[in-house]
Enzyme design. Structure first.
Site, PDB file in Angstrom:
ATOM      1  N   TRP A  19      32.770  31.353 -26.252  1.00 40.86           N
ATOM      2  CA  TRP A  19      33.222  31.968 -24.859  1.00 40.86           C
ATOM      3  C   TRP A  19      33.231  30.983 -23.745  1.00 40.86           C
ATOM      4  CZ3 TRP A  19      33.706  36.373 -22.348  1.00 40.86           C
ATOM      5  CH2 TRP A  19      33.477  36.185 -20.838  1.00 40.86           C
ATOM      6  N   ASP A  22      34.269  30.226 -16.176  1.00 40.68           N
ATOM      7  CA  ASP A  22      34.549  29.146 -15.002  1.00 40.68           C
ATOM      8  C   ASP A  22      34.707  27.604 -15.452  1.00 40.68           C
ATOM      9  OD1 ASP A  22      33.290  31.440 -14.097  1.00 40.68           O
ATOM     10  OD2 ASP A  22      32.054  30.256 -12.408  1.00 40.68           O
ATOM     11  N   GLN A  38      31.866  26.707 -17.884  1.00 39.23           N
ATOM     12  CA  GLN A  38      30.871  27.729 -18.569  1.00 39.23           C
ATOM     13  C   GLN A  38      31.043  28.103 -19.805  1.00 39.23           C
ATOM     14  OE1 GLN A  38      28.253  29.612 -16.153  1.00 39.23           O
ATOM     15  NE2 GLN A  38      28.459  27.407 -15.780  1.00 39.23           N
ATOM     16  N   TRP A  46      29.644  36.229 -23.180  1.00 36.20           N
ATOM     17  CA  TRP A  46      28.897  35.560 -22.172  1.00 36.20           C
ATOM     18  C   TRP A  46      27.285  35.438 -22.657  1.00 36.20           C
ATOM     19  CZ3 TRP A  46      24.868  36.169 -18.549  1.00 36.20           C
ATOM     20  CH2 TRP A  46      24.978  35.196 -17.716  1.00 36.20           C
ATOM     21  N   SER A  79      27.632  27.717 -12.689  1.00 33.71           N
ATOM     22  CA  SER A  79      28.784  26.650 -12.338  1.00 33.71           C
ATOM     23  C   SER A  79      28.231  25.622 -11.236  1.00 33.71           C
ATOM     24  CB  SER A  79      29.806  27.795 -11.616  1.00 33.71           C
ATOM     25  OG  SER A  79      30.411  28.294 -12.723  1.00 33.71           O
ATOM     26  N   ASP A 150      26.720  28.191  -7.253  1.00 34.52           N
ATOM     27  CA  ASP A 150      28.026  27.636  -7.502  1.00 34.52           C
ATOM     28  C   ASP A 150      28.367  26.394  -6.507  1.00 34.52           C
ATOM     29  OD1 ASP A 150      28.147  29.419  -9.430  1.00 34.52           O
ATOM     30  OD2 ASP A 150      29.562  30.734  -7.956  1.00 34.52           O
ATOM     31  N   GLU A 204      31.997  34.031  -4.676  1.00 37.40           N
ATOM     32  CA  GLU A 204      31.524  32.851  -5.898  1.00 37.40           C
ATOM     33  C   GLU A 204      32.313  31.642  -5.882  1.00 37.40           C
ATOM     34  OE1 GLU A 204      29.641  35.787  -9.309  1.00 37.40           O
ATOM     35  OE2 GLU A 204      31.724  35.455  -9.224  1.00 37.40           O
ATOM     36  N   TRP A 303      36.775  39.446 -14.491  1.00 35.21           N
ATOM     37  CA  TRP A 303      35.538  39.866 -14.959  1.00 35.21           C
ATOM     38  C   TRP A 303      35.802  41.456 -15.483  1.00 35.21           C
ATOM     39  CZ3 TRP A 303      31.924  37.265 -17.240  1.00 35.21           C
ATOM     40  CH2 TRP A 303      31.573  36.213 -16.811  1.00 35.21           C
TER      41      TRP A 303
HETATM   42  C1  FRU Z   1      31.749  33.256 -11.752  1.00 39.97           C
HETATM   43  C2  FRU Z   1      30.281  33.041 -11.961  1.00 39.97           C
HETATM   44  C3  FRU Z   1      29.520  32.230 -11.086  1.00 39.97           C
HETATM   45  C4  FRU Z   1      28.288  31.716 -11.904  1.00 39.97           C
HETATM   46  C5  FRU Z   1      28.994  31.861 -13.399  1.00 39.97           C
HETATM   47  C6  FRU Z   1      27.836  32.178 -14.404  1.00 39.97           C
HETATM   48  O1  FRU Z   1      32.482  33.670 -12.708  1.00 39.97           O
HETATM   49  O2  FRU Z   1      29.701  34.417 -11.860  1.00 39.97           O
HETATM   50  O3  FRU Z   1      29.154  32.746  -9.837  1.00 39.97           O
HETATM   51  O4  FRU Z   1      28.014  30.584 -11.625  1.00 39.97           O
HETATM   52  O5  FRU Z   1      30.173  32.761 -13.279  1.00 39.97           O
HETATM   53  O6  FRU Z   1      28.571  32.248 -15.772  1.00 39.97           O
END
Ligand code: FRU
Length: 513
Positions: A19, A22, A38, A46, A79, A150, A204, A303
């Site tokens: 997977w 970000d 990520q 995830w 992130s 973030d 985010e 998402w």
């Molecule tokens: C955005 C997010 C961020 C977070 C990350 C977790 O896609 O939700 O806010 O840090 O993904 O994977």
């Protein structure tokens, strides 16, 4: 070697296995672009969020590196960003060996005394990003919030001084918070921005950077990028931006739209979005890109359905890198223009690149198959035997009196992705309802569109196709539409079409391999 999968992109970064979401820690150092991201190192869903790592000299060919920062029992690594600290302000390096410093969100697990919280932490590397050490003093910035994440850190050098600035979010409040620091460890609150404009979900992955309007340094503005999920313009995840000023303390937006009906009676105000398609999210820019360029990458996903895309053994890809610039429109508004750091750039004449060009010609009602063309088009031979779905199309069309003109992309059998310009509404749409596999999620089949005024009667499009994506840059990047598509591997056909008389193709270039 990458697992073979018809959807594995050729020109877009995807993790060899498992997977990805970000982009994180985008930075250029000594000729190398670093892309952290990520990543779940042990599954294609995830979870176990850690920072994967990949490097590139040209933003097109990527070499996967070992996982950079790993989750542990206490924290997931969410992130964040990476800065190069040449003066060793952080003390993590030595004068001769300045560190890279990652600023990431610790998402604390139930096993941690800080359970349920999100706070900002550091890790550093003394070997140009190959190996990373978490700072023992983590977290360095804790607001006791469950949604503080973030961090984008950059060096501010301006009238107010010279220091590190962090932009992060209080996600559920739709607020960007700004902090400053001399050493990356001690942070002082500066100001907050928001809620403003699109607030239909969590804010985010913010980013804040200066750009000279039309290249004029005396006319520099600051751009605040705020990714939003859900509530994006095309549904689900989206990336909005504000243009304004930053004095070292406050960001002041000049593009905040106040509530109420728009002059034309529409309800949804026309906020500024980086992309009007469904699959450009968590977009942030590189620190220290050469020549002062501002280059962004987004996660090419949404998402709404990211966990369900029909790939095998890997899931999630990045967008092409995009250089962004600011330009003033005739109306006075200042907007971002985006240009793909393009596959096939500089490759004309390379033995494995097939290029066909078509000169000015009338576009009669109907379709012109660009791979097995009618005799007068005679364009297809050179590209019909292409080895992959990846292609780039540059086309300039004069719609004239035709009702609709455009391109059929990734055609084959009953599959087609339709890029169409409607002259009555001046809207460009991307329709993936018949693009291939769409049934894996009920929200996937969709049509996205964006208002695109003609330029002296002409529509310029640059289209990048890859194994599972379509990215469209209209009018030299003033509007962008990015959508995932999952056609059969054999659906590599393409055609021009017109509905009604009076359209002309001015130029057409197709590049494939
Ligand atoms: C955005 C997010 C961020 C977070 C990350 C977790 O896609 O939700 O806010 O840090 O993904 O994977």
């Amino acid at each position: 070697p990458l697992s073979s999968d018809p959807f594995r992109p050729e020109w877009h970064y995807s993790a060899g296995k498992n997977w990805l979401n970000d982009p994180n820690g985008l930075i250029h150092l000594n000729g190398t672009y670093h892309l952290f991201y990520q990543h779940n190192p042990s599954g294609d869903a995830w979870g176990n969020m850690s920072w994967g790592h990949s490097t590139s000299a040209d933003l097109l060919h990527w070499e996967e590196q070992p996982v950079a920062i790993s989750c542990d029992g206490n924290e997931a690594i969410f992130s964040g960003s990476v800065v190069f600290d040449p003066d060793n302000t952080s003390g993590f390096g030595t004068p001769g060996k300045p560190p890279l410093v990652a600023v990431y969100t610790s998402a604390y697990t139930d096993a941690s005394p800080l359970r349920g919280r999100q706070a900002q932490s550091l890790a550093y590397s003394l070997d140009r990003g190959q190996t990373w050490t978490k700072y023992v003093g983590n977290p360095v910035l804790d607001r006791t919030s469950a949604n503080f994440r973030d961090p984008k850190v950059f060096r501010y050098d301006g009238p107010a001084g010279s220091y590190w600035v962090m932009a992060a979010v209080e996600a559920t409040d739709c607020v960007v918070v700004l902090y400053r620091s001399a050493n990356l460890k001690d942070w002082e609150y500066l100001s907050s921005f928001g809620p403003a404009n699109a607030t239909g979900g969590d804010w985010e992955c913010p980013d804040l950077f200066p750009l000279a309007v039309d290249g004029d340094p005396a006319d520099t503005k600051w751009v605040l990028v705020v990714n939003l999920n859900p509530g994006g313009i095309a549904g689900g995840s989206g990336a909005q931006y504000f243009v304004g000023t930053f004095d070292g303390v406050h960001f002041r937006s000049e593009t905040t739209v106040t509530e109420g009906l728009q002059p034309d009676g529409s309800r949804m105000p026309d906020y500024a979005w980086l992309d009007r398609g469904r699959d450009y999210y968590a977009a942030v820019s590189f620190n220290d890109a050469p020549g002062g360029r501002r280059i962004m990458i987004g996660w090419m996903n949404n998402w709404d359905y990211a966990g369900k895309t029909p790939t095998k053994g890997w899931r999630g890809a990045m967008s092409l890198a995009r250089e962004v610039t600011l330009t003033r429109l005739p109306s006075g508004g200042v907007v971002l223009r985006q240009a793909a750091v393009g596959p096939f750039d500089g490759l004309d004449g390379a033995p494995d690149v097939r290029r066909i060009s078509l000169g000015s010609r009338e576009l009669h009602p109907g379709t012109v198959d660009l791979l097995a063309p009618d005799s007068d088009a005679a364009v297809g031979d050179a590209v019909s035997t292409a080895a992959s779905a990846a292609a780039r199309i540059d086309v300039e069309i004069e719609p004239g009196t035709a009702a609709r003109v455009g391109l059929l992309l990734r055609t084959g059998g009953a599959e087609r992705t339709v890029l169409a310009y409607d002259t009555a509404t001046s809207r460009l749409s991307l329709d993936r309802r018949e693009s291939g596999a769409v049934e894996f999620h009920e929200d996937f089949a969709s049509v996205e569109d964006v208002h695109v005024p003609l330029d002296a009667g002409r529509l310029r499009l640059q289209v990048h196709l890859d194994a599972c994506s379509v990215e469209v840059f209209a009018q030299d990047g003033l509007a962008v539409l990015t959508d995932l598509v999952f056609p059969a591997e054999s659906s590599t056909g393409m055609a021009l079409f017109a509905e009604g008389h009076g359209a002309r193709v001015r130029t057409l270039d197709i590049r494939r391999r």
